[in-house]
Design a protein around this motif. Structure first.
Motif: not given
Length: 606
Positions: A482-485, A552-554, A558-561
């Motif tokens: 993903s290029n969103r982060v 949203g991606m962050i 931050a919550n999905q291992p």
């Protein structure tokens, strides 16, 4: 000057004439019966002199004998046999009916310290003290005095309490004592056993005034050397001094003021015990430096150097198997094991510094008690680098493979030390702490991993995987998917200290819980390591922080291992990291949730 030379010539002539007259007038065979009776009276031993005695006048006045034997009361075999004996006597005492023997020399003798040659006495029969005034009238008016005894190029056969005979060859013994049986000695001999050679050269003081109840002696200068198979290439050699007391009737001994230098190691302390019917030994030793690598580890050819640090995990694994295998106890060292199985030994050792398999241990403390092969390990502790260890428990050496039951505590022990000792690839760096109980069979590294079982808590600190950067692998996978982060370039994630538990059984180590976190990473791991098949299957679940970009991606990251799985053989390890699937599944989940929320909103408005 001429008068002085004439005087010396007259003295020499008189001396030669006196000795010649003595040879002509005194028959040495007249002393035979006297010597036999004197030996019988003083010791109870039977002296047998075969053949005639004869004079020998050069370079000293001596009496030569034929074959001799010395037999203890009731013994079936002689204690001493020799082809001949030489008695150096003094001339002037002979003129006053005194046989003053300045030296007894026996060469090529066979000395038997075995049960068949031992004296057979009544159980309650006391040993009569010496009576210097009473002797048989058949001995005439002669008296006997011996100041020196020498045994050269001889053989000593000694049988231990378990019935095994040891042959001490090239025995050279020189003893000089006064009338009170106090004097000096020098002893050298060589013992060969199990393809090992042990040689000594001792000299010191001896006090036999209370023999056979007690014999006191000291080693003021003692050199020794041990060479052969199952020993370091250079062998073990050094010096020793001590003071000892030996009680022949009870086979008890006591060593004090003991010092021993062995290669580059030193020991001092005390020892006591008994030799029969079974060895009982109590040791209390201290050491400034105890290098067990130079004392215990046999030399082995190294087929591959371990000097290169650029090798991969496969090369490291191969290098370990080819190099000297670290062991706690040699599997085939049955001689030492049999000795433990027949002995009772209590030992205490403290060492300021010790070396074992190239590991430096500070403040080593050992307190153990072995009873016929069952060893209670009360304390085995020390410090390694900034960590320390303590091991307690029991080891049973009686089976073919020793059985163990140990409680182990490690605190911040470097993994670089633990991994080679256990014969596993050195893929991790850091420190390990654990506390657990283990039972099993064997003491070699491979046996510990495959034939032990137990449960332990574990903590890994400062963990690092030199061959791979787990966090960077996850970051690279996310940014590719993903290029969103993107990650903060100034952020350098560090593996957090991890705590958990594991079980070991049938060669399989199961991680039941292992987790840790810091400001950059949250990490937990589950899986197993199979030491029998050299395989592993471990999944690391990572939550990385410090992302920049789409909120949203962050929030998702931050919550999905993110799972990172390592699996397969050690020398062909594989991994899987499915970030694309995770993002797609999460996007699908978010879309479904959005549709549900939108549907609820429509129903509520209607």
């Amino acid at each position: 000057m001429r008068k002085l030379i004439t005087t010396f010539a007259i003295l020499i002539a008189v001396l030669v004439a006196g000795m010649s007259a003595l040879v002509l007038l005194v028959n040495p065979n007249d002393f035979k019966h006297y010597m036999v009776q004197k030996v019988k009276k003083r010791s109870g031993y039977q002296l047998t002199l075969k053949g005639d005695l004869r004079w020998h006048v050069w370079p000293r006045l001596s009496i030569l004998s034929g074959p001799i034997s010395l037999t203890a009361p009731g013994a079936s075999q002689p204690a001493v046999t020799a082809d001949n004996m030489r008695l150096d006597v003094e001339l002037l005492p002979l003129l006053s009916h005194q046989l003053h023997v300045s030296k007894v020399l026996v060469m090529h003798a066979v000395i038997q310290a075995i049960p068949d040659a031992a004296a057979k006495t009544a159980p309650a029969g006391p040993i009569a003290p010496d009576d210097k005034n009473a002797f048989s009238s058949s001995l005439g008016h002669w008296s006997l005095d011996i100041a020196r005894v020498s045994v050269a190029n001889s053989l000593l056969i000694w049988q231990d309490p378990q019935g095994e005979q040891l042959n001490f060859r090239d025995v050279d013994l020189s003893l000089h004592q006064d009338a009170s049986r106090v004097g000096q000695y020098r002893l050298s001999t060589v013992l060969t056993r199990n393809q090992q050679t042990f040689s000594i050269d001792f000299e010191g003081q001896m006090d036999a005034r209370h023999y056979p109840y007690k014999l006191a002696f000291s080693v003021d200068r003692g050199n020794y050397q041990l060479q052969g198979v199952s020993l370091p290439e250079q062998g073990v050699k050094g010096k020793t001094t001590f003071t000892a007391q030996w009680s022949p009737l009870s086979s008890a001994f006591d060593l004090t003021n003991f010092t021993l230098h062995a290669n580059d190691s030193d020991f001092s302390g005390e020892a006591s015990g008994t030799l029969a019917p079974a060895l009982q030994l109590k040791l209390n030793l201290q050491s400034q430096n105890a290098n067990f690598d130079q004392l215990l580890l046999p030399s082995q050819p190294r087929l591959q150097s371990q000097s290169t640090d650029q090798q991969n995990t496969t090369d490291d694994t191969t290098d370990i198997t080819r190099a000297r295998t670290p062991v706690i106890a040699e599997k085939n060292n049955r001689g030492f094991i049999d000795w433990l199985n027949q002995s009772e030994i209590s030992s205490q050792l403290t060492a300021n510094q010790a070396t074992w398999h190239d590991v430096t241990i500070k403040g080593l403390e050992v307190d153990m008690h072995n009873a016929m092969g069952v060893m209670n390990l009360n304390t085995l502790s020390g410090k390694v680098d900034n960590g320390q260890f303590t091991i307690q428990g029991k080891v049973d050496f009686r089976p073919e493979l020793a059985t163990v039951a140990l409680h182990t505590q490690l605190q911040r022990i470097p993994l670089q030390i633990v991994q080679p000792l256990l014969q596993i690839p050195p893929v991790l760096r850091g420190d390990i702490s654990l506390q657990g109980d283990f039972t099993g069979q064997g003491l070699r590294g491979k046996e510990i991993l495959t034939q032990w079982q137990g449960h332990s808590s574990v903590e890994l600190m400062g963990l690092d995987l030199p061959q791979m950067n787990v966090q960077q692998m996850v970051i690279d996978a996310v940014t590719r998917a993903s290029n969103r982060v993107n990650s903060d370039p100034n952020l350098h994630p560090v593996i957090p200290d991890m705590r958990g538990d594991f079980t070991l059984a049938d060669g399989n180590l199961q991680l039941t819980r292992l987790a840790g976190e810091n400001a950059q990473v949250s990490l937990n791991a589950l899986g197993n390591i199979n030491f029998t098949q050299h395989q592993l299957d471990i999944t690391f679940n990572l939550l990385t922080r410090g992302w920049k970009g789409d909120p949203g991606m962050i929030a998702l990251l931050a919550n999905q291992p993110i799972p990172l799985r390592f699996y397969g053989p050690w020398n062909h390890l594989q991994y899987s990291l499915s970030v694309d699937r995770l993002l797609k599944n999460n996007l699908k989940s978010r879309l479904q949730q959005w549709l549900k929320d939108n549907d609820k909103a429509k129903h509520s408005s209607s």
